[in-house]
Scaffold this active site. Structure first.
Site, mmCIF file in Angstrom:
data_model
loop_
_atom_site.group_PDB
_atom_site.id
_atom_site.type_symbol
_atom_site.label_atom_id
_atom_site.label_comp_id
_atom_site.label_asym_id
_atom_site.label_seq_id
_atom_site.Cartn_x
_atom_site.Cartn_y
_atom_site.Cartn_z
ATOM 1 C CG HIS A 1 -9.017 -1.838 4.199
ATOM 2 N ND1 HIS A 1 -8.762 -1.786 2.844
ATOM 3 C CD2 HIS A 1 -8.665 -0.627 4.686
ATOM 4 C CE1 HIS A 1 -8.266 -0.593 2.537
ATOM 5 N NE2 HIS A 1 -8.202 0.134 3.640
ATOM 6 C CG ASP A 2 -11.592 1.521 3.336
ATOM 7 O OD1 ASP A 2 -11.090 1.438 4.473
ATOM 8 O OD2 ASP A 2 -11.006 2.062 2.369
ATOM 9 C CD GLU B 1 -9.065 4.078 -1.812
ATOM 10 O OE1 GLU B 1 -9.991 3.715 -1.077
ATOM 11 O OE2 GLU B 1 -8.180 4.862 -1.423
ATOM 12 C CG ASP C 1 -2.304 0.357 1.000
ATOM 13 O OD1 ASP C 1 -2.519 1.439 0.440
ATOM 14 O OD2 ASP C 1 -3.197 -0.435 1.345
ATOM 15 C CG ASP D 1 -4.833 5.404 0.792
ATOM 16 O OD1 ASP D 1 -5.685 4.525 0.954
ATOM 17 O OD2 ASP D 1 -4.825 6.478 1.433
HETATM 18 O O1 ISL Z 1 -13.918 4.150 3.778
HETATM 19 C C1 ISL Z 1 -14.517 4.940 3.142
HETATM 20 C C2 ISL Z 1 -15.929 5.103 3.323
HETATM 21 O O2 ISL Z 1 -16.311 4.370 4.432
HETATM 22 C C3 ISL Z 1 -13.900 5.728 2.079
HETATM 23 O O3 ISL Z 1 -14.370 7.031 2.035
HETATM 24 C C4 ISL Z 1 -12.412 5.720 2.261
HETATM 25 O O4 ISL Z 1 -12.061 6.556 3.312
HETATM 26 C C5 ISL Z 1 -11.785 6.185 1.002
HETATM 27 O O5 ISL Z 1 -12.130 5.242 0.030
HETATM 28 C C6 ISL Z 1 -10.280 6.236 1.122
HETATM 29 O O6 ISL Z 1 -9.769 5.042 1.626
HETATM 30 C C7 ISL Z 1 -8.403 4.898 1.796
HETATM 31 O O7 ISL Z 1 -7.778 6.012 2.390
HETATM 32 C C8 ISL Z 1 -8.137 6.308 3.738
HETATM 33 C C9 ISL Z 1 -8.109 5.081 4.639
HETATM 34 O O8 ISL Z 1 -8.751 5.375 5.844
HETATM 35 C C10 ISL Z 1 -8.776 3.887 4.000
HETATM 36 O O9 ISL Z 1 -8.649 2.752 4.817
HETATM 37 C C11 ISL Z 1 -8.126 3.690 2.663
HETATM 38 O O10 ISL Z 1 -8.568 2.531 1.997
HETATM 39 C C12 ISL Z 1 -7.160 7.341 4.220
HETATM 40 O O11 ISL Z 1 -5.852 6.899 4.007
#
Ligand code: ISL
Ligand code: CA
Length: 544
Positions: free
Chosen positions: A319-320, A247, A98, A193
């Site tokens: 994981h989100d 992402e 990541d 990310d």
């Molecule tokens: O998780 C989300 C909604 O519940 C998304 O808005 C998410 O925050 C967004 O897709 C970005 O995600 C990534 O960056 C974030 C981190 O918290 C997430 O785990 C990651 O996948 C900030 O680094």
């Protein structure tokens, strides 16, 4: 499309905190992952994406990095990391890390030097003397006052995740050095990310008033981003045999192609989120009932939109996101619906991503108490919902149970023992009580298990190039219960049929329907006439 290992491969995402603990402290770790390589090998995956394991104060479970070249002690040491890379490579599995470079932790030395106004670091982040009006992805304001620097800094995520200033060439230099460091250590690529947020409009102007992500028109897919990404490609990525997946929330297929089309290749593929809105308005904190058509429509749009021009990523979980079987499947038909969903997504064109636990049909945590949830987004959104939307505790808890990211972060369910075989100690987040029946050990015993089904899908993909490279056509775009599509490569024709309901449904006639041989189904003996509850069938045929 050109044939490459990352198009043919299947990716398995590991959320290290919740995968396997090796020393009884309740946190998953690198030696734990190493010990589970046999599981990955049995499954047949060829690439692992590892969520962050870098040094971090863990405000956002590692997505707030304080040292990009160090391993978080909870996860192990750099020696453990090297052993994991070697172990995976020995098993024929590549490793993607990541890369979190939209922001750092506020405890990163760069931010601390920036707070002190040290010349080299003064412009490493975004500072303003007047407060901007942008809002954060985690709820609340995106600008926070720093008393030492006497200015506001920008954080699109938590207060402890200040955004880096990509206009600064020294920032880009640092990022490139970090990438080279990991590639030289042997990793095979990056999951980038929130990469489409890195470029911000000059002067950071205020945003139009709106309920969701105020200010987004000033950073989502901002034109400046293409210069930044092509610099990373030319100076670093193009010198290695690696791939990137970005992402990127809020992209259309058309915008996607400005990043991934064959002649651009700033990224090799990306994660789009349109199908994640099948059961919510725009973001999951505004729920609506799930309708299969709202999942089919965006997936088909992406298949058609990138066809012949770019490569899709295929996922239902990460994981989100809450667990797919809880969102789009069925309690009563747990096994059938988990298998049907896997068929539906992984037979499309693109690279499949499996999130840990999806291969055994893990379900949402659905914890009843707010205190059971640790995720920062969940806690912030609860407060925001109570304060700004004036929702009651009960109303907010319904949303939390449905939308919380901790639904996907409960420990991996290896067996039926008290902590699911995840840890000998106290797990950092509660284990789902359903691990007594839903676990890897039970699935390994059962040739009809969800795990066995995933193994078969992956094996079929290795056998039949049509699954990887075939063209896609939606056969019944308007059907409300069945998702039916066709894949064609040369004279091989694949027909995929998925029933999204508990009703037995007649298969409508479509041009050239039926015939051939059924190569996969989630019921014994499928009939070409009808689909039973959550039934899926894959037929293979040769054109005459
Ligand atoms: O998780 C989300 C909604 O519940 C998304 O808005 C998410 O925050 C967004 O897709 C970005 O995600 C990534 O960056 C974030 C981190 O918290 C997430 O785990 C990651 O996948 C900030 O680094
Ligand atoms: Ca541990």
């Amino acid at each position: 499309m050109k044939h490459t290992w990352y198009r043919e491969g299947v990716v398995y995402q590991i959320y290290p905190r919740s995968f396997q603990d090796s020393n009884g402290d309740g946190f998953g770790d690198l030696p734990g992952i190493l010990s589970r390589i046999p599981h990955l090998r049995d499954l047949g995956v060829s690439i692992v994406w590892l969520s962050p394991v870098y040094a971090s104060p863990n405000d956002d479970n590692g997505y707030d990095i304080s040292d990009y070249r160090a391993i978080q002690p909870e996860f192990g040491t750099m020696e453990d990391m090297k052993a994991l890379i070697a172990g995976l490579h020995q098993a024929g599995i590549r490793l993607v890390m990541d890369l979190v470079v939209n922001h750092t932790s506020d405890e990163h030395p760069w931010f601390q030097a920036s707070v002190r106004n040290e010349p080299r670091y003064r412009d490493f982040y975004h500072w303003k003397t007047e407060k901007g009006n942008w809002t954060s992805f985690f709820g609340g304001e995106a600008w926070t006052w720093n008393p030492e620097r006497k200015a506001y800094y920008l954080h699109l995520f938590s207060k402890k995740q200040p955004d880096l200033n990509w206009d600064n060439p020294e920032v880009r230099q640092e990022v490139k050095d970090i990438m080279r460091f990991w590639l030289d250590l042997g990793v095979d690529g990056f999951r980038c990310d929130v990469i489409n947020l890195i470029a911000k409009a000059d002067g950071l102007p205020n945003g139009k008033p709106t309920l969701i992500l105020q200010g987004k028109e000033h950073y989502l897919n901002h034109p400046k981003i293409h210069a930044y990404l092509s610099e990373l490609r030319d100076d670093v990525l193009s010198h290695y045999d690696c791939f990137t997946v970005g992402e990127t929330a809020f992209v259309s297929p058309k915008t996607a192609l400005t990043y991934i089309s064959e002649n651009v290749r700033e990224l090799d593929m990306l994660f789009q989120f349109d199908h994640m809105a099948a059961d919510c308005h725009f973001v999951k904190w505004f729920p609506k009932p799930f309708r299969p058509i709202n999942l089919k429509r965006p997936l088909t749009r992406w298949q058609e939109g990138l066809q012949g021009k770019g490569w899709n990523s295929l996922y239902l979980e990460n994981h989100d996101q809450p667990r797919s079987v809880s969102r789009f499947g069925s309690e009563a038909y747990h096994k059938e619906s988990a298998k049907m969903l896997a068929t539906m997504i992984f037979f499309q064109q693109g690279t499949p991503f499996i999130y840990q636990g999806q291969e055994i049909g893990m379900k949402n945590a659905d914890f009843p108490n707010l205190s059971d949830y640790q995720d920062i987004e969940t806690q912030n959104m609860y407060r925001t919902g109570r304060k700004l939307l004036l929702l009651s505790h009960e109303q907010m808890m319904r949303r939390v149970r449905r939308a919380s990211r901790d639904n996907a972060r409960t420990p991996m369910q290896w067996d039926a023992s008290p902590n699911a075989g995840f840890t000998e100690g106290k797990p950092w987040l509660k284990v789902n009580p359903n691990h007594q029946s839903i676990n890897v050990a039970a699935d390994r015993e059962d040739p009809q298990s969800i795990l066995a089904f995933f193994r078969t899908i992956i094996a079929l993909r290795k056998l039949h190039p049509v699954i990887v490279y075939g063209d896609f056509t939606d056969l019944l775009p308007k059907h409300r219960r069945i998702y039916a599509y066709r894949r064609i490569l040369g004279d091989t024709v694949l027909t995929v049929l998925c029933n999204f309901s508990a009703k037995t449904t007649k298969i409508p006639r479509f041009p050239g329907a039926g015939g051939g041989q059924m190569i996969l189904g989630n019921y014994p003996l499928g009939s070409p006439e009808l689909l039973r509850p959550y039934e899926s069938q894959v037929w293979m045929n040769t054109k005459k």
